[in-house]
Design an enzyme around this catalytic site. Structure first.
Site, PDB file in Angstrom:
ATOM      1  N   ARG A   1       0.841  -1.202   0.000  1.00  0.00           N
ATOM      2  CA  ARG A   1       0.000   0.000   0.000  1.00  0.00           C
ATOM      3  C   ARG A   1       0.874   1.248   0.000  1.00  0.00           C
ATOM      4  NH1 ARG A   1      -3.798  -2.002   5.048  1.00  0.00           N
ATOM      5  NH2 ARG A   1      -4.767  -3.800   4.000  1.00  0.00           N
TER       6      ARG A   1
ATOM      7  N   ASP B   1       1.286   5.315   0.311  1.00  0.00           N
ATOM      8  CA  ASP B   1       0.573   6.369   1.015  1.00  0.00           C
ATOM      9  C   ASP B   1       0.147   7.486   0.070  1.00  0.00           C
ATOM     10  OD1 ASP B   1       0.870   5.092   3.457  1.00  0.00           O
ATOM     11  OD2 ASP B   1       2.769   6.110   3.914  1.00  0.00           O
TER      12      ASP B   1
ATOM     13  N   TYR C   1      12.338   0.667  -3.629  1.00  0.00           N
ATOM     14  CA  TYR C   1      11.803   2.021  -3.665  1.00  0.00           C
ATOM     15  C   TYR C   1      12.874   2.966  -4.205  1.00  0.00           C
ATOM     16  CZ  TYR C   1       7.567   0.991  -0.998  1.00  0.00           C
ATOM     17  OH  TYR C   1       6.346   0.508  -0.596  1.00  0.00           O
TER      18      TYR C   1
ATOM     19  N   ARG D   1      10.969   6.821   3.952  1.00  0.00           N
ATOM     20  CA  ARG D   1      10.914   8.273   4.143  1.00  0.00           C
ATOM     21  C   ARG D   1      11.679   8.700   5.401  1.00  0.00           C
ATOM     22  NH1 ARG D   1       4.739   9.719   3.897  1.00  0.00           N
ATOM     23  NH2 ARG D   1       5.570  11.821   4.275  1.00  0.00           N
TER      24      ARG D   1
END
Length: 244
Positions: free
Chosen positions: A49, A51, A109, A195
């Site tokens: 998922r 964000d 990522y 992040r």
């Protein structure tokens, strides 16, 4: 029939991947497109998922429908019903027990940074720094991430993880003109892990002494409170075993 699709999307206008009571999600758009193409409702399950504001270049998902279509018609048909912010890159029938989330063996990522002045088309697709960070220091700090660690320090609350140990196999910076790309690959990621890590690496790029290994060993989020903006983050790829 179980179908596997690879998706790319601009996360800017969405509340994230997951369908929400209030807000437009990527999942909702894809499920609506599946209904229009196949004539039946199906839950679309993603590899992970993303964000609100997070983008994807290689999101993988699966869904089940009784109607049989070949890959060309799956891709072309879904794209005909999807907004231009969401594209199906590839898709076809897959084995009946394939699971986009649980069969993942590695996810990557990418965090995209732009060192020049802010440019409107990039404002929501890259972190516009406006300065040249020290990439060598950022890379030096990132090297400590490699291997198997407890990444509790880099996990935001609310993720629901039962274990915090992950194995990072790549943590590398690449430069391309005014763009800096940070790639990180692992067997799994904690909530907001990339992040939070990126925020620490950006501090290293500004000349702040960051001992990443010491932060890992703290196992305490209070030592890494910063969170890099969502709009620089991309789900780059999800990999599966050779038999899939």
């Amino acid at each position: 029939m179980r179908y596997k699709v690879v998706l790319s999307y601009d996360g800017t206008p969405f509340c994230g991947w997951q369908r929400q009571p209030n807000g437009n999600s990527v999942q909702e758009e894809v499920e609506n497109a599946v209904f229009k193409l196949f004539g039946e409702r199906a839950a679309v399950v993603a590899s992970g998922r993303t964000d609100a504001g997070v983008h994807a270049l290689g999101q993988v998902a699966h869904f089940d429908c009784a109607k049989e279509l070949d890959g060309k018609n799956v891709v072309g048909g879904l794209n005909a019903y999807l907004p231009r912010t969401v594209r199906v890159l590839s898709g076809d029938k897959t084995r009946a027990d394939f699971h986009a989330r649980y069969d993942t063996v590695q996810k990557t990522y990418m965090y995209l940074m732009y060192t020049g002045a802010a440019i409107p088309p990039l404002n929501d697709r890259a972190l516009c720094l406006g300065y040249e960070p020290d990439v060598e220091k950022m890379q030096s700090a990132a090297n400590a991430l490699l291997g198997k660690h407890d990444f509790s320090t880099f996990a935001a609350s609310g993720g629901g993880a039962k274990t915090f140990t992950r194995t990072v196999t790549r943590a590398r910076f690449e430069t391309d003109g005014k763009f800096i790309k940070f790639f990180i690959s692992a067997d799994g990621f904690l909530y907001n892990m990339v992040r939070i890590i990126t925020a620490q690496l950006l501090k290293a790029g500004r000349g702040i002494d960051i001992d990443m290994l010491a932060l890992i060993e703290k196992r305490d989020r209070s030592y890494a409170k910063e969170l890099a903006p969502a709009h620089g983050l991309y789900l780059y790829s999800a990999k599966y075993g050779p038999e899939i």
